[in-house]
Design an enzyme around this catalytic site. Structure first.
Site, short mmCIF file in Angstrom:
data_model
loop_
_atom_site.label_atom_id
_atom_site.label_comp_id
_atom_site.label_asym_id
_atom_site.label_seq_id
_atom_site.Cartn_x
_atom_site.Cartn_y
_atom_site.Cartn_z
N ALA A 165 -11.11 2.49 2.55
CA ALA A 165 -11.60 1.13 2.76
C ALA A 165 -12.23 1.00 4.13
CB ALA A 165 -10.46 0.13 2.60
N TYR A 166 -11.59 1.60 5.14
CA TYR A 166 -12.16 1.60 6.48
C TYR A 166 -13.54 2.27 6.49
CZ TYR A 166 -12.84 3.04 11.35
OH TYR A 166 -13.36 3.28 12.60
N ALA A 167 -13.63 3.46 5.91
CA ALA A 167 -14.89 4.20 5.90
C ALA A 167 -15.98 3.44 5.16
CB ALA A 167 -14.68 5.58 5.26
#
Length: 237
Positions: free
Chosen positions: A148-150
């Site tokens: 999700a961060y990426a």
């Protein structure tokens, strides 16, 4: 030196704080946003940095920050979108909430601030005005534990292209994509050695390289719509 301040979101710690301190050293007025009170903020305030609390977890929080920013200054020389959350993926019913929060912090906040603060940038009397998005090496590679961060950082890189096209030629919009830049206080030597081995340069360089990269973008009148990798050659591994 700029008469109009440079805004750094998430400027109370690590890379954001370092860049704020170096810009103050160079004579630039600086505004930083912060999520929660920290001891480091008092040191920044003593040096003349304006600090504005901000909660980018919600659209209402982002819009409230914009209102207070406009009450604080009538112009901006640059916006550096540094606010970030290195949150790992979670399973179960909280997974969607986690993804949405990272989307708001990494994409919605820069999107709304870029739109809402355009008038502040255009009010700057200097010939150069900049927006800089701090993305991440994993935006182009993906991540097994931080998907999700990426993904949200990859979305921020794409926003760089869109805003660069929308705001040219009066405002330049670029991104910086760091990999491992500095250790956390509790990282041991075994972790540091593993991190160094991931880059061709074999270094954990410290935050100075991000300030150098930011200065390059702020000083160059002929660069827009690019993502500048600062990763020590990780793509060569």
């Amino acid at each position: 030196m700029s008469a109009s301040p440079i805004l750094i979101t998430g400027g109370a710690q690590r890379l954001g704080r370092h860049c704020a301190e170096r810009l103050i050293d160079e004579g630039h007025p600086v505004i930083v946003s912060y999520r929660r009170e920290r001891e480091a903020l008092e040191a920044l305030r003593r040096r003349g940095v304006v600090t504005l609390q901000a909660d980018f977890d919600s659209q209402a929080g982002i819009e409230d920050f914009l209102e207070r920013l406009k009450a604080e200054t009538s112009s901006l020389r640059a916006i550096v979108h540094n606010a970030s959350d290195w949150a790992p993926d979670v399973a179960g019913p909280e997974a969607g909430d986690n993804f949405e929060r990272l989307f708001r912090v990494h994409m919605l906040a820069p999107y709304l601030i870029n739109l809402g603060a355009r008038e502040l940038l255009e009010a700057c009397s200097e010939p150069m005005r900049d927006i800089v998005h701090m993305t991440d090496f994993v935006a182009s590679k993906g991540s097994r534990k931080h998907a999700a961060y990426a993904a949200s950082k990859a979305g921020l890189e794409n926003l760089t292209l869109s805003f660069a096209a929308m705001y040219a030629p009066s405002i330049q919009v670029n991104a910086i994509a760091p990999a491992m830049i500095m250790l956390n206080e509790d990282d041991d030597e075994a972790y540091a050695e593993k991190a160094r081995a991931k880059s061709a340069m074999g270094l954990i360089p410290g935050p100075g390289v991000i300030h150098q990269s930011l200065r390059y973008l702020l000083d160059n009148r002929y660069v827009t719509g690019i993502t500048l990798p600062v990763d020590g050659g990780r793509h060569l591994r």
